[in-house]
Write a protein that holds these residues in place. Structure first.
Motif: not given
Length: 271
Positions: A158-160, A132, A3-5
């Motif tokens: 959205n993949d988060k 997320v 989860i990059n964010s």
């Protein structure tokens, strides 16, 4: 999947579990900042990635006279203040689709309550914010069935996504945790969290006030880390007996550091 964010919140290759922790509900500015300050100090020392948790409004209450919040905007601004003051991400629940965009202006993670995890419109609205999305597994659902909740968010682009287990309904007034669900949900390639406090609730008591078994928080947390949970969710308060929501199953804030020390040792032994 990473989860990059959220810096430090990783799946599979993180050296430590991450923690979502804070009071059940935002009760006021002073106590929220006090709890956050204490947890940030502990998690920094133990190198545990941390997300501050607080519900801006409690929509699912047993009794009509139960505490629901101090006002939506006021509580959301306190969550934003926690983020700005301590530099940590924040998470809060949303209950209806129109709340997603509003809450997304203030927090980093939108949480879908367990009772609402099948609500397609709510999941889609949360996904469309780009934030997320932490989906709590319904007490009435199998771990396998949570794949469909994940899919609803991912199909928005959205993949988060995070999945959080919070136990399974056992009779009318108890919950049990089936730890087989953690590896099942990890197979969906999303981070999986164990809610160590809500899984110890005793709902539907005759008083209309939910009970709990906080003495078993350590047991649930240890088992979750041992079977590979990526994160833990723990509601904590400096005075659980007088907390405005879910005090019966919260961890006393004074006990958090000792517990986390034990859990980091278990995590280290597994690496």
């Amino acid at each position: 999947m990473i989860i990059n964010s959220l810096a430090g919140i990783k799946h599979g290759n993180s050296s430590n579990f991450f923690l979502m922790a804070g009071p059940c509900a935002i009760e006021g500015e002073e106590i929220a900042l006090r709890i956050a300050d204490r947890i940030v100090h502990i998690t920094d020392k133990l190198n545990i990635p941390y997300i501050f948790k607080g519900s801006y409004r409690k929509a699912n209450r047993s009794r009509v006279d139960s505490f629901t919040g101090i006002g939506d905007e006021k509580a959301l601004k306190i969550l934003q203040e926690v983020k700005n003051t301590f530099g940590v991400p924040t998470v809060t629940d949303i209950h209806e689709s129109h709340e997603a965009e509003m809450a997304a202006h203030y927090v980093d993670v939108l949480q879908i309550p367990a009772f609402l995890c099948r609500q397609t419109e709510l999941l889609v609205a949360a996904g469309k914010t780009g934030k997320v999305v932490n989906i709590k597994k319904g007490q009435f659902l199998s771990a396998e069935s949570m794949q469909f909740a994940v899919d609803k968010v991912i199909e928005t682009g959205n993949d988060k996504v995070i999945l959080t287990d919070r136990g399974n309904t056992f009779g009318y007034q108890d919950l049990i945790v089936d730890f087989r669900g953690i590896p099942v949900m990890k197979s969906f390639d999303v981070p999986v969290v164990m809610d160590c406090t809500h899984s110890l609730q005793q709902p539907n008591q005759s008083t209309g006030v939910t009970g709990g078994k906080p003495a078993l928080i350590e047991t649930i947390a240890k088992a979750a880390i041992a079977v590979g949970a990526d994160g833990l969710f723990i509601e904590t308060h400096p005075d659980p007996a007088n907390a405005k929501s879910d005090g019966a199953n919260m961890l006393h804030l004074d006990l958090l550091e000792e517990l986390l020390v034990k859990l980091t040792r278990i995590r280290e032994a597994l690496l």
